[in-house]
Design a protein around this motif. Structure first.
Motif, PDB file in Angstrom:
ATOM      1  N   ILE A   9     -11.355  39.808  -6.369  1.00 52.86           N
ATOM      2  CA  ILE A   9     -10.711  40.726  -5.306  1.00 52.86           C
ATOM      3  C   ILE A   9      -9.315  40.009  -5.297  1.00 52.86           C
ATOM      4  CG2 ILE A   9     -10.976  40.866  -2.716  1.00 52.86           C
ATOM      5  CD1 ILE A   9     -13.887  40.077  -3.070  1.00 52.86           C
ATOM      6  N   ASN A  10      -8.446  41.061  -5.268  1.00 53.76           N
ATOM      7  CA  ASN A  10      -6.962  40.615  -5.501  1.00 53.76           C
ATOM      8  C   ASN A  10      -6.143  41.473  -4.465  1.00 53.76           C
ATOM      9  OD1 ASN A  10      -7.076  38.922  -7.647  1.00 53.76           O
ATOM     10  ND2 ASN A  10      -6.401  40.067  -9.259  1.00 53.76           N
ATOM     11  N   ALA A  11      -5.334  40.623  -4.046  1.00 51.45           N
ATOM     12  CA  ALA A  11      -4.058  41.701  -3.174  1.00 51.45           C
ATOM     13  C   ALA A  11      -3.190  42.019  -4.594  1.00 51.45           C
ATOM     14  CB  ALA A  11      -3.346  40.707  -2.223  1.00 51.45           C
ATOM     15  N   ASP A  12      -2.843  43.281  -4.694  1.00 53.51           N
ATOM     16  CA  ASP A  12      -1.851  43.781  -5.698  1.00 53.51           C
ATOM     17  C   ASP A  12      -0.662  44.008  -5.138  1.00 53.51           C
ATOM     18  OD1 ASP A  12      -3.901  43.736  -7.670  1.00 53.51           O
ATOM     19  OD2 ASP A  12      -4.291  45.833  -7.909  1.00 53.51           O
ATOM     20  N   PHE A  13       0.311  43.433  -5.718  1.00 49.41           N
ATOM     21  CA  PHE A  13       1.890  43.684  -5.678  1.00 49.41           C
ATOM     22  C   PHE A  13       2.079  44.562  -6.870  1.00 49.41           C
ATOM     23  CE2 PHE A  13       0.687  40.014  -3.150  1.00 49.41           C
ATOM     24  CZ  PHE A  13       1.160  40.037  -2.102  1.00 49.41           C
ATOM     25  N   GLY A  37      -6.858  45.365  -5.247  1.00 45.60           N
ATOM     26  CA  GLY A  37      -7.018  45.425  -6.612  1.00 45.60           C
ATOM     27  C   GLY A  37      -8.129  44.254  -6.853  1.00 45.60           C
ATOM     28  N   GLY A  38      -7.748  43.776  -8.181  1.00 44.35           N
ATOM     29  CA  GLY A  38      -8.910  43.039  -8.877  1.00 44.35           C
ATOM     30  C   GLY A  38      -9.752  43.888  -9.797  1.00 44.35           C
ATOM     31  N   LYS A  39      -9.808  43.622 -10.811  1.00 43.51           N
ATOM     32  CA  LYS A  39     -10.730  44.580 -11.675  1.00 43.51           C
ATOM     33  C   LYS A  39     -12.082  44.559 -11.100  1.00 43.51           C
ATOM     34  CE  LYS A  39      -7.904  43.060 -15.773  1.00 43.51           C
ATOM     35  NZ  LYS A  39      -7.176  43.976 -15.725  1.00 43.51           N
ATOM     36  N   GLY A  40     -12.586  43.329 -10.786  1.00 43.03           N
ATOM     37  CA  GLY A  40     -13.893  43.522  -9.978  1.00 43.03           C
ATOM     38  C   GLY A  40     -13.860  44.900  -8.785  1.00 43.03           C
ATOM     39  N   ALA A  41     -12.764  44.479  -7.835  1.00 39.86           N
ATOM     40  CA  ALA A  41     -12.981  45.035  -6.696  1.00 39.86           C
ATOM     41  C   ALA A  41     -12.651  46.506  -6.965  1.00 39.86           C
ATOM     42  CB  ALA A  41     -11.979  44.876  -5.680  1.00 39.86           C
ATOM     43  N   ASN A  42     -11.851  46.869  -8.001  1.00 43.24           N
ATOM     44  CA  ASN A  42     -11.878  48.192  -8.288  1.00 43.24           C
ATOM     45  C   ASN A  42     -12.966  48.909  -9.052  1.00 43.24           C
ATOM     46  OD1 ASN A  42      -9.050  47.910  -8.007  1.00 43.24           O
ATOM     47  ND2 ASN A  42      -8.338  47.434  -9.972  1.00 43.24           N
ATOM     48  N   ILE A  43     -13.764  48.217  -9.910  1.00 41.45           N
ATOM     49  CA  ILE A  43     -14.863  48.602 -10.244  1.00 41.45           C
ATOM     50  C   ILE A  43     -16.105  48.889  -9.253  1.00 41.45           C
ATOM     51  CG2 ILE A  43     -16.984  47.939 -11.603  1.00 41.45           C
ATOM     52  CD1 ILE A  43     -15.061  46.490 -13.748  1.00 41.45           C
ATOM     53  N   ASN A 135     -13.902  39.398 -16.415  1.00 43.16           N
ATOM     54  CA  ASN A 135     -13.340  38.002 -16.832  1.00 43.16           C
ATOM     55  C   ASN A 135     -12.450  37.488 -15.778  1.00 43.16           C
ATOM     56  OD1 ASN A 135     -14.795  37.570 -19.308  1.00 43.16           O
ATOM     57  ND2 ASN A 135     -13.232  38.244 -20.504  1.00 43.16           N
ATOM     58  N   GLU A 136     -12.480  37.744 -14.676  1.00 40.04           N
ATOM     59  CA  GLU A 136     -11.282  37.350 -13.700  1.00 40.04           C
ATOM     60  C   GLU A 136     -12.345  36.521 -12.839  1.00 40.04           C
ATOM     61  OE1 GLU A 136      -9.571  40.662 -11.771  1.00 40.04           O
ATOM     62  OE2 GLU A 136      -7.912  40.523 -13.386  1.00 40.04           O
ATOM     63  N   THR A 137     -13.485  35.848 -12.778  1.00 38.15           N
ATOM     64  CA  THR A 137     -14.194  35.007 -11.731  1.00 38.15           C
ATOM     65  C   THR A 137     -14.660  33.873 -12.770  1.00 38.15           C
ATOM     66  OG1 THR A 137     -16.182  36.041 -12.254  1.00 38.15           O
ATOM     67  CG2 THR A 137     -14.978  36.994 -10.712  1.00 38.15           C
ATOM     68  N   GLY A 236      -8.873  51.676 -16.428  1.00 39.00           N
ATOM     69  CA  GLY A 236      -9.882  51.210 -17.144  1.00 39.00           C
ATOM     70  C   GLY A 236     -11.156  50.790 -16.293  1.00 39.00           C
ATOM     71  N   ASP A 237     -10.874  50.082 -14.891  1.00 42.84           N
ATOM     72  CA  ASP A 237     -11.818  49.669 -14.014  1.00 42.84           C
ATOM     73  C   ASP A 237     -12.425  51.042 -13.449  1.00 42.84           C
ATOM     74  OD1 ASP A 237     -10.649  47.301 -14.530  1.00 42.84           O
ATOM     75  OD2 ASP A 237      -9.264  47.508 -12.749  1.00 42.84           O
ATOM     76  N   THR A 238     -11.644  52.089 -13.163  1.00 42.60           N
ATOM     77  CA  THR A 238     -12.206  53.242 -12.563  1.00 42.60           C
ATOM     78  C   THR A 238     -13.215  53.837 -13.683  1.00 42.60           C
ATOM     79  OG1 THR A 238     -10.251  53.682 -11.453  1.00 42.60           O
ATOM     80  CG2 THR A 238     -11.754  55.610 -11.891  1.00 42.60           C
TER      81      THR A 238
HETATM   82  O1  RIB Z   1      -7.024  46.269 -13.926  1.00 45.83           O
HETATM   83  C1  RIB Z   1      -6.206  46.375 -12.739  1.00 45.83           C
HETATM   84  C2  RIB Z   1      -6.373  45.261 -11.960  1.00 45.83           C
HETATM   85  O2  RIB Z   1      -6.086  43.905 -12.664  1.00 45.83           O
HETATM   86  C3  RIB Z   1      -5.209  44.970 -10.724  1.00 45.83           C
HETATM   87  O3  RIB Z   1      -6.021  45.334  -9.759  1.00 45.83           O
HETATM   88  C4  RIB Z   1      -4.984  43.609 -10.722  1.00 45.83           C
HETATM   89  O4  RIB Z   1      -5.464  42.968  -9.517  1.00 45.83           O
HETATM   90  C5  RIB Z   1      -5.636  42.968 -12.015  1.00 45.83           C
HETATM   91  O5  RIB Z   1      -6.780  42.481 -11.599  1.00 45.83           O
END
Ligand code: RIB
Length: 290
Positions: A9-13, A37-43, A135-137, A236-238
């Motif tokens: 789970i990310n804050a995207d800038f 954002g965050g690849k996980g949250a996006n998925i 791979n972000e956790t 890609g996450d979508t």
């Molecule tokens: O795949 C896009 C995501 O990668 C972004 O939302 C960013 O937070 C990074 O995790």
């Protein structure tokens, strides 16, 4: 069934730039957008927008309550998101006018998800549910192997690519989703082409060139929907979220891929990440549904 997503789970800038900075170079951005954002949250959001039941398993810091609230607002079950002492993850994203991007992430709480949180989530899962991770956790391989032992179907999105993480996770994955760059990195690391991996289904996305499904019947190509790209971030996450949601509701792989490609095509035509992922009605309309 349910999709259990151990994910970031990310804050995207997101910064609009005329071109991506090279090494040692400074580039002034012309616009800044902030969002979830965050690849996980996006998925998770993509799968929820595709009408799946999704439980996000992850962690935030005290500064990230807004992110969990937004996931909930988007239809994601947030009961297994822990709040710990680490700051919430964030991403700095530079996007060129052609839609190409470069991303820097600070993992923060994403890399400190307690094992007890993962265990509690899986204790509530049922045979036939999906477990997915990226791979972000921390804890991806343990998550997939425990899920498989419980009779869940398992999916691994090998992004961002990291050799050690991929080697550890792959033996526990029924479905592998990766882009062309990650597929090349994986082949270099393992010596095996995507179709030769011991994973039942491997889907390699190639942006405007479509994607390839390596499945039980061999390799099958899928052309991409035509699109004017403005921002590839989160496409890609979508794709991954829509693919999982389709499989979860029993679509054949080819049909689920078609839905995922249409969702990803809509996504690259808009700026932003989780907040702008298209919903099922938009995707169906794009596919010409009456
Ligand atoms: O795949 C896009 C995501 O990668 C972004 O939302 C960013 O937070 C990074 O995790």
């Amino acid at each position: 069934m349910t999709i259990w997503n151990l994910g970031s789970i990310n804050a995207d800038f997101a910064y609009a730039v005329s071109r991506l900075p090279g090494p040692g170079e400074t580039v002034a951005a012309t616009a800044l957008d902030r969002g979830l954002g965050g690849k996980g949250a996006n998925i998770s959001v993509a799968a929820a927008r595709a009408a799946a039941r999704v439980v996000h398993v992850g962690a935030i810091g005290p500064d990230g309550r807004w992110a969990a609230e937004r996931l909930l607002e988007y239809g994601v079950d947030t009961r297994h998101i822990a709040e710990g002492g680490e700051v919430t993850g964030h991403a700095v994203i530079a996007v060129e006018p052609c839609g190409e991007n470069a991303i820097l992430i600070w993992p923060g709480a994403n890399a400190a998800i307690p094992e007890s949180v993962r265990d509690a989530a899986l204790a509530a899962a049922r045979t036939g549910d999906w477990a997915v991770t990226q791979n972000e956790t921390n804890g991806q391989a343990g998550w997939l192997s425990a899920a498989r032992r419980l009779g869940l179907r398992t999916a691994y999105v090998a992004a961002p690519f990291e050799t050690g993480a991929a080697r550890a996770a792959l033996p526990h994955a029924d479905l592998l989703i990766l882009n062309a760059v990650e597929a090349r990195q994986l082949s270099e690391a393992t010596g095996a082409a995507p179709g030769a991996l011991s994973v039942a289904d491997v889907v390699v996305t190639r942006g405007a060139e479509g994607c390839t499904w390596h499945g039980p019947g061999g390799a099958r190509e899928f052309p991409a929907d035509p699109v004017q790209a403005v921002d590839a971030t989160g496409a890609g996450d979508t794709f991954a979220g829509y693919l999982l949601a389709g499989l979860d509701r029993g679509l054949p792989m080819a049909q689920a891929i078609g839905m995922a490609q249409s969702a990803a095509a809509l996504m690259v035509a808009r700026r932003g990440t989780a907040d702008v992922i298209p919903d099922l009605a938009e995707v169906q309309a794009a596919r010409g549904a009456p």
